[in-house]
Design a protein around this motif. Structure first.
Motif, PDB file in Angstrom:
ATOM      1  N   ASP A  63       0.833  -1.206   0.000  1.00  0.00           N
ATOM      2  CA  ASP A  63       0.000   0.000   0.000  1.00  0.00           C
ATOM      3  C   ASP A  63       0.863   1.250   0.000  1.00  0.00           C
ATOM      4  O   ASP A  63       0.610   2.201  -0.732  1.00  0.00           O
ATOM      5  CB  ASP A  63      -0.889   0.039   1.255  1.00  0.00           C
ATOM      6  CG  ASP A  63      -2.025  -0.945   1.141  1.00  0.00           C
ATOM      7  OD1 ASP A  63      -2.197  -1.476   0.026  1.00  0.00           O
ATOM      8  OD2 ASP A  63      -2.703  -1.189   2.155  1.00  0.00           O
ATOM      9  N   TYR A  64       1.884   1.227   0.861  1.00  0.00           N
ATOM     10  CA  TYR A  64       2.745   2.397   0.980  1.00  0.00           C
ATOM     11  C   TYR A  64       3.408   2.688  -0.365  1.00  0.00           C
ATOM     12  O   TYR A  64       3.477   3.824  -0.814  1.00  0.00           O
ATOM     13  CB  TYR A  64       3.800   2.152   2.062  1.00  0.00           C
ATOM     14  CG  TYR A  64       4.783   3.278   2.202  1.00  0.00           C
ATOM     15  CD1 TYR A  64       4.392   4.507   2.698  1.00  0.00           C
ATOM     16  CD2 TYR A  64       6.113   3.118   1.804  1.00  0.00           C
ATOM     17  CE1 TYR A  64       5.283   5.547   2.807  1.00  0.00           C
ATOM     18  CE2 TYR A  64       7.014   4.155   1.915  1.00  0.00           C
ATOM     19  CZ  TYR A  64       6.591   5.367   2.424  1.00  0.00           C
ATOM     20  OH  TYR A  64       7.480   6.395   2.526  1.00  0.00           O
ATOM     21  N   LYS A  99       1.083   4.252  -2.698  1.00  0.00           N
ATOM     22  CA  LYS A  99       0.883   5.662  -2.364  1.00  0.00           C
ATOM     23  C   LYS A  99       2.015   6.510  -2.920  1.00  0.00           C
ATOM     24  O   LYS A  99       1.788   7.584  -3.466  1.00  0.00           O
ATOM     25  CB  LYS A  99       0.844   5.822  -0.840  1.00  0.00           C
ATOM     26  CG  LYS A  99      -0.546   5.978  -0.285  1.00  0.00           C
ATOM     27  CD  LYS A  99      -0.450   6.379   1.169  1.00  0.00           C
ATOM     28  CE  LYS A  99      -1.433   5.590   2.011  1.00  0.00           C
ATOM     29  NZ  LYS A  99      -1.103   5.596   3.428  1.00  0.00           N
TER      30      LYS A  99
END
Lengths: 314, 378
Positions: B210-211, B214
């Protein structure tokens, strides 16, 4: 017993000295003891304060109550509880600078209605001017308002320095103190902090900004915080510019206080996004140079200041 | 299964090292293992140490081999650092240690991971010890490239170079060792640019994926200078959060342990006599936190670099595989909206920010200058 509290050490020193003078003027022999509250050991206070064989007056000064040991807290509380107005041969002066350590003792002293001298830090320029003016008045000297103003501008950051400058002017000159006199003694000295340099650079005044910067460097400000101050100012400007563009985001979303936003809005006039981009890049370059990429840190900061001032209006 | 299995896609290096284990005349007293991050330098060093402890163990299951691989063998010392540099005291300890005979009678192996994280003065402490160790001591240093260690150290070591393993080989390793789904394994291996540790982390940890997503979404959000500054703020904030996850819990545990060892009450005020020790620990932790933050930011910037690399691949119409399959739409959009020259300039800007942060510049400011350079410019 007198409690002297507050962070302005010049004033606190004077209060303590004044009490010592009063004790001396009271006449008779007296014995002065100075204690540090941090290294105080149990029972010291009682030993010193107990009546002596020759009946001299005991004048006890305890410094640094903000770091007092637990032993001192206990002993002092006990002393405040037992000693009353009938004790006339002991003066106890307590000095507490800041913080909440020993609050119980401070409250107890105040509640027993002993005098408390409060020496709050003097921060506003107007107060400093008033202080300097009072210095001259006490010495029975005349000083023009502009002269006092000039003196505060030159030495305002440290009250102790200001006080000694006043004393020097009083001792060295004989007539009315005019701006010329101040200029002769303290001319060319300007208090310059990183933020003042940054403010001037962002307002686009290159020459003034560089003058301030050199003053700052000469008076020992490190290049690193100077660059950091520039970066912080530009960051705020860019954030507020982004906020204006979006309309939705509020000041608290950006982690800014309302006054910061108002101020940045005013400063933003004359800045274009392109100019901001240039300025930020220049400051980042300077940061890298100050941290070892370049050879001369002072040159790097100066160039950054010039570039930032020049980027306004582009 | 032999000790070399964990070393993926490095047949040449394995040949050199296993030859040295087999034949005394092919052995030498100091080795420098170099290769890009994630190519398995420390894995190679440990495998070599394990093989030296038990050369006859073909399937890598003996006690000696297992303890050496796990880092618990008495004669295998591993020096790695979680701070920005290896301290001179740590290096001095090694000098003394290198003079002792191995306790099990084979080799005393001293592995210095991050040999590039030594300042010149620290390296100099090791010079004499590396040049003439006792007969049964062997040094294994690891660094990204030979240029990262002092020339005087380099000239005393035999060089073994590792290459970037093919993504497919890394994916196969993930499937074989961790049981990851093959498609996900390949995606992670590509995204991690064949960095084995990173690929494993991405595959095992959805939060890390997820990071990364992002970070890759950032270029599209930057439309002007204001956006750039906000994006930089977000990037650094999230990196701080991410690095805190790794360190905060451990910091608290260490402090509790220290206080217990010193006999101080938990939660109470720390007695003045013990404050110096607590402060020392806190400073150590601060240095570690800084390194953790720099590492997370650096990883994010490498991800950004891979994004612009993909943009460039599309712009130049090359038939190379895209590294960021998940971000393909964003890559294509960016490729259409800018010119190849611009992509190169942006990659340059990311590279500058990486070097500056590694050199100790203020992270937020360097990232801001980077995101400002990433904004669309005509």
């Amino acid at each position: 017993m007198v409690l002297v509290r507050g962070q302005e050490t010049v004033l606190a020193d004077r209060a303590v000295a004044r009490i010592a003078t009063l004790v001396r003027e009271h006449g008779g022999d007296y014995e002065q003891t100075v204690l540090e509250a941090a290294t105080y050991e149990r029972g010291q206070l009682e030993t010193i304060a107990s009546p002596s064989l020759f009946g001299e007056h005991r004048h006890i000064v305890v410094n640094g109550l903000e770091a007092m040991s637990d032993a001192f807290l206990d002993d002092a509380l006990a002393y405040v509880g037992t000693a009353g107005p009938e004790v006339t041969d002991v003066t106890l002066v307590l000095r507490h600078e800041k913080g909440t350590r020993g609050k119980k003792l401070l409250d107890a002293v105040a509640k027993a209605s002993y005098p408390v001298v409060t020496c709050e830090a003097i921060k506003r320029d107007a107060d400093k001017v008033a202080f300097a003016a009072a210095e001259f008045r006490t010495a029975g000297r005349k000083a023009t308002n502009t002269a006092v103003q000039a003196l505060v501008e030159a030495l305002g950051s440290d009250l102790r320095e200001l006080a000694s400058a006043c004393q020097q002017l009083i001792a060295d000159t004989s007539s009315t103190i005019t701006p010329d006199v101040v200029q002769r003694y303290y001319g060319g000295r300007v208090e310059a902090t990183g933020f003042r340099v940054a403010d001037t650079a962002i307002a686009g005044h290159s020459a003034e900004a560089v003058t301030l910067l050199r003053h700052a460097l000469e008076t020992g400000v490190d290049p690193v915080p100077l660059v950091a101050a520039l970066a912080v100012k530009l960051r705020t400007l860019a954030k507020v510019a982004a906020m204006r563009g979006r309309g939705g985001a509020s000041a608290s979303d950006l982690g800014l206080a309302p006054w910061q936003v108002d101020r940045a809005r005013r400063e933003l006039s004359g800045w274009t996004p392109e100019g901001l981009a240039r300025a930020i890049t220049a400051v980042a370059d300077a940061d890298a140079e100050v941290k070892g990429e370049g050879r001369d840190a002072e040159f790097a900061v100066e160039r950054a200041v010039l570039r930032v001032a020049g980027a306004r209006g582009h | 299964m032999s000790v070399w299995d964990a070393l993926v896609g490095q047949p040449e290096a394995v040949a050199v090292l296993s030859e040295a284990v087999r034949r005394p005349e092919a052995m030498t007293h100091a080795w420098l293992i170099t290769g890009p991050p994630g190519s398995g330098r420390s894995v190679a060093a440990r495998a070599f140490a394990a093989a030296l402890q038990d050369p006859d163990d073909a399937d890598g299951t003996s006690h000696e081999t297992q303890t050496a691989l796990a880092g618990t063998h008495a004669d295998v010392t591993v020096l790695a650092t979680e701070k920005v540099v290896i301290s001179i005291d740590e290096a001095r300890n090694l000098v003394g240690l290198s003079q002792r005979a191995p306790s099990q009678g084979r080799w005393r192996v001293i592995i210095v991971e991050d040999a590039d994280r030594m300042v010149e003065r620290t390296s100099n402490v090791l010079l004499k010890a590396i040049e003439e160790p006792p007969p049964r001591t062997v040094w294994v240093l690891c660094a990204p490239s030979p240029q990262d260690v002092l020339v005087t150290i380099r000239s005393r070591c035999r060089l073994v170079n590792l290459r970037v393993p093919p993504a497919q080989a890394v994916a196969d390793l993930l499937v074989a060792s961790d049981g990851v789904d093959p498609a996900l394994a390949l995606e992670c291996a590509l995204a991690a640019q064949s960095h084995i540790g990173m690929a494993r982390r991405l595959a095992a940890n959805p939060k890390a994926r997820d990071y990364r997503a992002k970070v890759l979404a950032i270029p599209a959000t930057i439309r002007g200078v204001g956006d750039a500054i906000l994006a930089a703020g977000t990037l650094v904030d999230e990196a701080t959060e991410e690095s805190k996850v790794a360190t905060a819990e451990r910091d608290a545990a260490e402090k509790a342990e220290l206080l217990r060892n010193l006999g101080a009450d938990q939660g109470g005020t720390i007695p003045p006599a013990l404050r110096a020790q607590v402060r020392q620990l806190e400073e150590e932790q601060k240095r570690r936190a800084r390194r953790a933050l720099i590492d997370v930011l650096d990883r994010a910037m490498v991800d950004l670099l891979s994004f612009y690399r993909d943009v460039l691949v599309v712009q130049l119409g090359s038939d190379q595989v895209l590294m960021n399959r998940a971000a393909e739409p964003a890559v294509r959009e960016m490729a259409g909206a800018s010119a190849p020259e611009q992509s190169l300039q942006r990659m340059q800007a990311v590279g500058v920010a990486r070097t500056r942060i590694a050199a100790g510049a203020a992270p937020l400011l360097a990232i801001e200058a980077m995101t400002v350079a990433l904004r669309p410019q005509n």
